[in-house]
Design an enzyme around this catalytic site. Structure first.
Site, PDB file in Angstrom:
ATOM      1  N   SER A 107      12.521   9.997  -4.131  1.00 54.24           N
ATOM      2  CA  SER A 107      11.145  10.619  -3.434  1.00 54.24           C
ATOM      3  C   SER A 107      11.117  10.711  -1.863  1.00 54.24           C
ATOM      4  CB  SER A 107       9.915   9.524  -3.936  1.00 54.24           C
ATOM      5  OG  SER A 107       8.883  10.158  -3.593  1.00 54.24           O
ATOM      6  N   GLY A 108      10.497  11.708  -1.502  1.00 60.08           N
ATOM      7  CA  GLY A 108      10.442  12.080   0.023  1.00 60.08           C
ATOM      8  C   GLY A 108       9.814  10.979   0.815  1.00 60.08           C
ATOM      9  N   GLN A 120      13.574   3.594  -4.104  1.00 66.26           N
ATOM     10  CA  GLN A 120      13.349   2.528  -2.761  1.00 66.26           C
ATOM     11  C   GLN A 120      14.786   2.485  -1.912  1.00 66.26           C
ATOM     12  OE1 GLN A 120      10.747   1.069  -1.727  1.00 66.26           O
ATOM     13  NE2 GLN A 120       9.600   1.797  -3.640  1.00 66.26           N
ATOM     14  N   GLY A 123       9.411  11.396  -7.307  1.00 70.30           N
ATOM     15  CA  GLY A 123      10.328  10.373  -7.867  1.00 70.30           C
ATOM     16  C   GLY A 123       9.996  10.250  -9.527  1.00 70.30           C
ATOM     17  N   SER A 124       8.601  10.046  -9.525  1.00 69.10           N
ATOM     18  CA  SER A 124       8.284   9.988 -11.246  1.00 69.10           C
ATOM     19  C   SER A 124       8.668  11.181 -11.883  1.00 69.10           C
ATOM     20  CB  SER A 124       6.693  10.056 -11.243  1.00 69.10           C
ATOM     21  OG  SER A 124       6.114   8.759 -10.532  1.00 69.10           O
ATOM     22  N   ASN A 130      11.287  -2.095  -6.326  1.00 66.22           N
ATOM     23  CA  ASN A 130      10.046  -1.691  -5.325  1.00 66.22           C
ATOM     24  C   ASN A 130       9.367  -2.856  -5.237  1.00 66.22           C
ATOM     25  OD1 ASN A 130       9.613  -1.312  -8.283  1.00 66.22           O
ATOM     26  ND2 ASN A 130       7.642  -0.656  -7.659  1.00 66.22           N
ATOM     27  N   CYS A 146      -5.744  -8.223  -9.944  1.00 69.25           N
ATOM     28  CA  CYS A 146      -7.089  -7.221  -9.264  1.00 69.25           C
ATOM     29  C   CYS A 146      -6.784  -6.016  -8.536  1.00 69.25           C
ATOM     30  CB  CYS A 146      -7.590  -8.248  -8.316  1.00 69.25           C
ATOM     31  SG  CYS A 146      -9.056  -9.266  -9.168  1.00 69.25           S
TER      32      CYS A 146
END
Lengths: 395, 142
Positions: free
Chosen positions: A199-200, A179, A70-71, A151, A324
Site C-alpha cells: 500500500s502506497g 507494513q 493494500g486491502s 501492523n 473504545c
C-alpha cells in the site's frame, strides 16, 4: 512539541512522492488507454512506475498490478488463489490468527462458501514458525497467506523459510507486506513469494493506491470488472498521479533502507527500553524479529482511548487496540491472539515511527507517556484494587 | 479533537471529584475490566443530602467525563434528586456524546444508583427494587 508516532496507520507524504505526482495532475493528465499522444504520455508514466515497483520487489513489470490499496490487493490475491484451488478440488487455506482484517474478512467470506481455513496460533513468541506452516499443509491446501510483518505488534514473520516450504509443497504463497514494503528488503524471487500486497501510504506515498505482485502463471480473478486496464485483471482508469507517487516513494524508501532503518530502529529501542521501565507493563510482539518502527505495550490498570486522548493533548499522536478505539466491545484481535486477556488488552499503546521522527521527539514521548499512565492509574479503580491486593497483577 | 464536545474534553482533562471517601455512606461499582470500563462512586450522605461524592473510573475519555459530570450534578442534592438523574441528563450536560459512547453515561447513572442502593441496604432503608438496574444481567458486558 507535536510528535507524529502513528506511521503504521499512515505516513506523511515525502517531497519526492509529491513531486512525482504533480505533473500528472496538470500537464500530463491523459488516460493511458487513449491512443493520442496526450494519453500515451500517461501510458509511459504508468509503464515506468510499473518498472520501478517491479525493481523494488525483484520481479518483472508484468507481474505488478496496481490497485486501490493494500486491502484490494489482499482481497484479489486470496480470492484468486482460492478460485484456482477450487478448480483442482483444493479448498484448504492456511493463515494466521493476527492477520489484517482485509485478509481475515476475505477468509471468513470463503469459509462461508465452504473453504476450510487453518489459523496458525501466534501466542508463542508473538509470531509463527515456518514449522507451523509445514505441519499445517495438507494435500488439499491451495494457499498459504501470512503477513510479512504485523501492523499492531511489529512481529516479522519468517517469510523466506515459509516461501521455501510452500515452493517445495507446491502451494501458492501470498503475503500481506503492507507494513514491510519500504521498511525491509524484499525480493519475491529469492524469498519464493508468489503473491504480495502493498500500500502506497505506508512508506510516505499517497493514499488510495497499492499494488499486487502476482507471479507469472497464476491466474487472477477480477475483483473489479471493467476495461482492459492492468492486463484485464483490474478495471478502472488507472490512478496515474497516485501510481507515480507510490512508485517514487517506494524507490526512495528502498534506496535508503540501509541508512534510514537502523536510525529508526535505534529510536524504537530507546522507546522500548524507556517505556519498559513503567511498572506492570509488557512489550507486545516479537522482541527480536521486529519492524524497525514498531513499539507496542500493554499497561495494566488503564484504558487505551483515554491514554490516546491525553497523549494527543500533550502532543503525541499514537494508536491503541482498546475496544473504545476499535469501535466494538472487544479489544484488538491481534492482542487477544497473542494471549493478552481483555483487561490488559484494553490498555495497549502503539507508537509507530518513521525516518521523519527525531531523537528529541523520543525524549518527549519518554517524558509524557509515564506521566499519562500514572495520571490514569491514579483515578482507576482497577489500579487501586491491584495496589491493595484485591486483584492480582497480570503483568 | 472533534470526537468529543468541549465540555466532555474539559471534564476528561480536568475531572471533578476524583478520589475515594474513607467512611462512605454508600459505594457503587458497575462495569468490568473485561469490557474496558469500570466506574466506582463513593457517596457521603447526611440527612438525605449528598454532602460529598467521589469517583474512580477505568475507561475511555467519555467514561471519565461522564463520571465527572454525574458527580457534579448530584453533589449537594438530595438522594431523591440523585435517584432521578438519568443518563440522558448526563449526556445532555456534556453537550452530547457520540452514539457509540452513550453507554458511558448509562454507566454513570447506574453507578450512582448502585451507590444509593448500597446506602439503603446498609441503613436498612426500604427502597423500590424496580428502580435499580440489574447490572448482573444487563447484557452490556455479558
Amino acid at each position: 512539541m507535536r510528535v507524529y508516532a502513528d506511521n503504521a496507520a499512515t505516513t506523511k507524504m515525502s517531497q519526492v512522492a509529491i513531486n512525482a505526482m504533480l505533473p500528472y495532475m496538470d500537464k500530463i493528465f491523459g488516460n493511458p488507454s487513449s491512443l493520442h499522444s496526450v494519453g500515451q504520455e500517461a501510458r509511459e508514466a504508468l509503464d515506468a512506475a510499473r518498472e520501478t515497483v517491479a525493481q523494488c520487489l525483484g520481479c518483472e513489470p508484468r507481474e505488478i498490478y496496481f490497485t486501490s490499496g493494500g486491502s484490494e490487493a489482499d482481497n484479489q490475491a486470496i480470492i484468486s488463489a482460492a478460485r484456482n484451488g477450487a478448480r483442482k478440488g483444493k479448498k484448504h487455506i492456511i493463515s494466521t490468527a493476527f492477520e489484517h482484517h482485509a485478509v481475515l474478512h476475505t477468509l471468513n467470506k470463503l469459509e462461508k462458501e465452504g473453504y476450510e481455513v487453518t489459523y496458525l496460533d501466534v501466542s508463542q513468541g508473538h509470531n509463527i514458525t515456518a514449522q507451523q506452516v509445514r505441519d499445517a499443509i495438507r494435500e488439499d491446501t491451495c494457499l498459504v497467506t501470512v503477513m510479512y510483518a504485523n501492523n499492531e505488534i511489529g512481529s516479522i514473520l519468517p517469510i523466506a523459510e515459509i516461501g521455501a516450504i510452500c515452493k517445495e509443497a507446491g502451494v501458492v504463497f501470498h503475503t500481506d507486506a503492507v507494513q514491510a514494503a519500504g521498511h525491509l528488503h524484499i525480493n519475491v524471487k529469492e524469498q519464493n513469494i508468489d503473491m504480495l500486497s502493498l500500500s502506497g501510504h505506508k512508506f510516505h506515498g499517497p493514499k488510495g493506491v497499492g499494488a499486487l505482485y502476482c507471479r507469472r502463471g497464476i491466474p487472477l480473478t477480477n475483483v473489479i470488472e471493467g476495461g482492459a486496464q492492468e492486463r484485464g485483471k483490474r478495471g478502472g482508469t488507472e490512478n496515474i498521479p497516485g501510481i507515480c507517487g507510490m512508485a517514487a516513494a517506494l524507490k526512495d524508501a528502498c534506496d535508503h533502507i540501509d541508512e534510514n532503518m537502523p536510525r529508526v530502529a535505534a529510536m524504537r529501542d530507546k522507546l522500548i527500553e524507556g517505556l519498559g521501565k513503567i511498572p506492570h507493563c509488557a512489550l507486545n510482539g516479537d522482541p527480536v524479529n521486529r519492524l524497525p518502527n514498531n513499539v507496542s505495550f500493554c499497561f495494566e490498570g488503564i484504558e487505551g482511548e483515554s491514554l490516546l486522548l491525553l497523549l494527543d493533548y500533550k502532543g503525541v499522536a499514537a494508536s491503541s487496540g482498546s475496544a473504545c478505539t476499535s469501535g466494538s466491545l472487544d479489544p484488538s484481535h491481534v492482542l487477544l491472539a497473542i494471549g493478552r486477556v481483555h483487561d490488559v488488552a484494553h490498555g495497549s499503546l502503539r507508537l509507530s515511527l518513521s525516518d521523519y521522527n527525531t531523537d528529541e521527539e523520543m525524549d518527549h514521548i519518554l517524558k509524557v507517556v509515564p506521566e499519562v499512565v500514572q495520571h490514569l492509574r491514579m483515578m482507576s479503580p482497577v489500579w487501586r484494587d491491584l495496589q491493595t491486593g484485591k486483584r492480582e497483577y497480570i503483568l | 479533537m472533534a470526537l468529543y464536545s468541549e465540555v466532555v474534553m474539559d471534564h476528561f482533562m480536568n475531572p471533578r471529584n476524583v478520589g475515594t471517601i474513607e467512611d462512605a455512606s454508600g459505594v457503587g461499582e458497575v462495569g468490568n475490566a473485561k469490557c474496558g470500563d469500570i466506574m466506582k462512586i463513593y457517596l457521603k450522605i447526611e440527612n438525605d443530602i449528598i454532602e460529598d461524592v467521589k469517583f474512580e473510573t477505568f475507561g475511555c475519555g467519555s467514561a471519565i467525563a461522564s463520571s465527572s459530570m454525574a458527580t457534579e450534578m448530584i453533589k449537594g442534592k438530595s438522594i431523591h434528586e440523585a435517584m432521578a438523574l438519568t443518563n440522558k441528563a448526563v449526556a445532555e450536560a456534556l453537550d452530547g456524546l457520540p452514539a457509540h459512547k452513550l453507554h458511558c453515561s448509562v454507566l454513570a447513572e447506574e453507578a450512582i444508583k448502585s451507590a444509593l442502593k448500597d446506602y439503603y441496604e446498609k441503613n436498612n432503608i426500604p427502597y423500590d427494587k424496580s428502580q435499580f438496574p440489574d447490572c448482573e444481567n444487563c447484557g452490556h458486558c455479558h
